[in-house]
Design a protein around this motif. Sequence first.
Motif, short mmCIF file in Angstrom:
data_model
loop_
_atom_site.label_atom_id
_atom_site.label_comp_id
_atom_site.label_asym_id
_atom_site.label_seq_id
_atom_site.Cartn_x
_atom_site.Cartn_y
_atom_site.Cartn_z
N HIS A 1 10.14 43.26 57.63
CA HIS A 1 11.60 42.68 57.11
C HIS A 1 12.78 43.09 58.12
CE1 HIS A 1 13.99 40.62 54.13
NE2 HIS A 1 14.81 41.30 54.33
N VAL A 2 13.59 41.92 58.26
CA VAL A 2 14.79 42.32 59.34
C VAL A 2 16.09 42.44 58.33
CG1 VAL A 2 15.82 41.30 61.32
CG2 VAL A 2 13.54 41.13 60.99
N PHE A 3 17.03 43.34 58.86
CA PHE A 3 18.22 43.18 58.74
C PHE A 3 19.17 43.02 60.02
CE2 PHE A 3 18.37 46.82 55.20
CZ PHE A 3 17.67 45.73 54.20
N ALA B 1 20.61 45.64 64.48
CA ALA B 1 19.28 44.94 64.01
C ALA B 1 18.15 45.95 63.56
CB ALA B 1 18.70 43.84 65.01
N VAL B 2 17.57 45.84 62.32
CA VAL B 2 16.88 46.81 61.69
C VAL B 2 15.55 46.07 61.58
CG1 VAL B 2 16.68 48.36 59.93
CG2 VAL B 2 18.60 48.65 61.25
N PHE C 1 12.51 41.74 48.05
CA PHE C 1 13.92 41.31 48.68
C PHE C 1 15.34 41.68 47.73
CE2 PHE C 1 17.33 38.46 50.35
CZ PHE C 1 16.91 37.97 51.57
N GLU C 2 15.07 41.36 46.49
CA GLU C 2 16.27 41.78 45.62
C GLU C 2 16.39 43.35 45.42
OE1 GLU C 2 18.26 40.04 44.11
OE2 GLU C 2 17.38 38.00 44.83
N GLU C 3 15.08 44.06 45.61
CA GLU C 3 15.24 45.52 45.75
C GLU C 3 16.12 46.10 46.82
OE1 GLU C 3 11.39 47.07 45.57
OE2 GLU C 3 10.97 46.43 43.56
N LEU C 4 15.86 45.22 47.89
CA LEU C 4 16.69 45.77 49.00
C LEU C 4 18.08 45.49 49.06
CD1 LEU C 4 13.84 44.62 52.00
CD2 LEU C 4 14.72 46.95 51.49
N VAL D 1 17.34 29.87 46.50
CA VAL D 1 16.50 28.66 46.19
C VAL D 1 15.40 28.47 47.68
CG1 VAL D 1 17.55 28.02 44.27
CG2 VAL D 1 18.12 27.02 46.48
N ARG D 2 16.23 28.63 48.77
CA ARG D 2 15.44 28.27 49.95
C ARG D 2 14.92 29.47 50.72
NH1 ARG D 2 20.80 27.46 52.09
NH2 ARG D 2 21.10 29.23 53.78
N ARG D 3 14.96 30.96 50.15
CA ARG D 3 14.38 31.86 50.52
C ARG D 3 12.68 31.72 50.72
NH1 ARG D 3 16.84 36.13 46.83
NH2 ARG D 3 19.01 36.29 47.78
N ASP D 4 12.24 32.28 51.87
CA ASP D 4 10.70 32.18 52.14
C ASP D 4 10.27 33.58 52.78
OD1 ASP D 4 11.37 31.83 54.92
OD2 ASP D 4 10.97 29.59 54.74
N GLU D 5 9.16 33.57 53.18
CA GLU D 5 8.69 35.01 53.61
C GLU D 5 9.28 35.38 54.95
OE1 GLU D 5 4.70 34.79 55.68
OE2 GLU D 5 4.59 32.80 55.25
N TRP D 6 10.09 34.34 55.65
CA TRP D 6 10.66 34.81 57.03
C TRP D 6 12.00 34.85 56.85
CZ3 TRP D 6 7.03 35.86 60.30
CH2 TRP D 6 5.89 35.34 59.97
N SER D 7 12.64 34.82 55.65
CA SER D 7 14.04 35.14 55.33
C SER D 7 14.37 36.54 55.60
CB SER D 7 14.49 34.83 53.97
OG SER D 7 14.33 33.27 53.67
#
Length: 268
Positions: free
Chosen positions: A93-95, A86-87, A7-10, A39-45
């Motif tokens: 993973h979604v943008f 939307a990507v 996530f941080e890399e993206l 702090v609230r990120r999860d696998e669906w963020s």
Amino acid sequence: MVSAERFEELSEGLARGVRQRPEFAGIALLGSASDAAAVRRDEWSDHDFFAITRDGEGRMLRPDLSWLPDADRVVLTAREGELGFAVVYDDGHVFEFAVADAGELAEALAGEATIAVDDADGTVSRLVAESRARAAAGDEFDPANDARLVLVKLLIGVGRARRGEVLNAGEFVRSWAVRLLVRVARGRAPGRVSTARDTIDPMRRFEQDFHELAARLADAQAKPVEECARDVFDLLRAFEPGWDDFPTEAADAVARRLGWVAASRSVV
């Protein structure tokens, strides 16, 4: 599943891609992509962001998304209106983002935000500040009006269901009426607010503030349209006792028109 490291890399890749294109003024990472929401990120963020171009450059840049990180891993690109995209990546993973100049986003709304890249004029910082101010100003509820609208949506929705227009009826009942009832709940109990509440979308994280009501609404949405409508109606009338501005006469009229027996039960 995207790891925290990925996530941080993206996020870093987005900032890098914007810096490498002089047509961009900068980028703001929004919602769960912002530092405040880490702090609230999860696998669906996912990643929500504004990619801000220099004045007049938005139209030219929108057809070209090669600046996105790992562009070779993109499996889906879709337009959402004139400015939005939307990507989806090959790992799911979604943008969701807008590519526009500040003028094109003059009515944008924003909540949590991190300015990842900005120009010397502070274009992105200014846009985000204005967007957050608009969101805060609009984060108000008129529960009496919303309650009246719930009744309207239920009456129309049930009528269309009985006519055989079930899909359209479901939109009126399961979507619009439920959303309005959520607004009623938030307006009647403004003190029941979690720190993570979304100032743009009252439906987001509603379960954290109104656990029982949210569960009942979710159960109602799983039912056939008219059963759902009746449950939403009953849940609305649970707010009636002690509320002088509740549209009692209108609720009774809707119940009569639909052949329902008015009922009320406490849910808040």
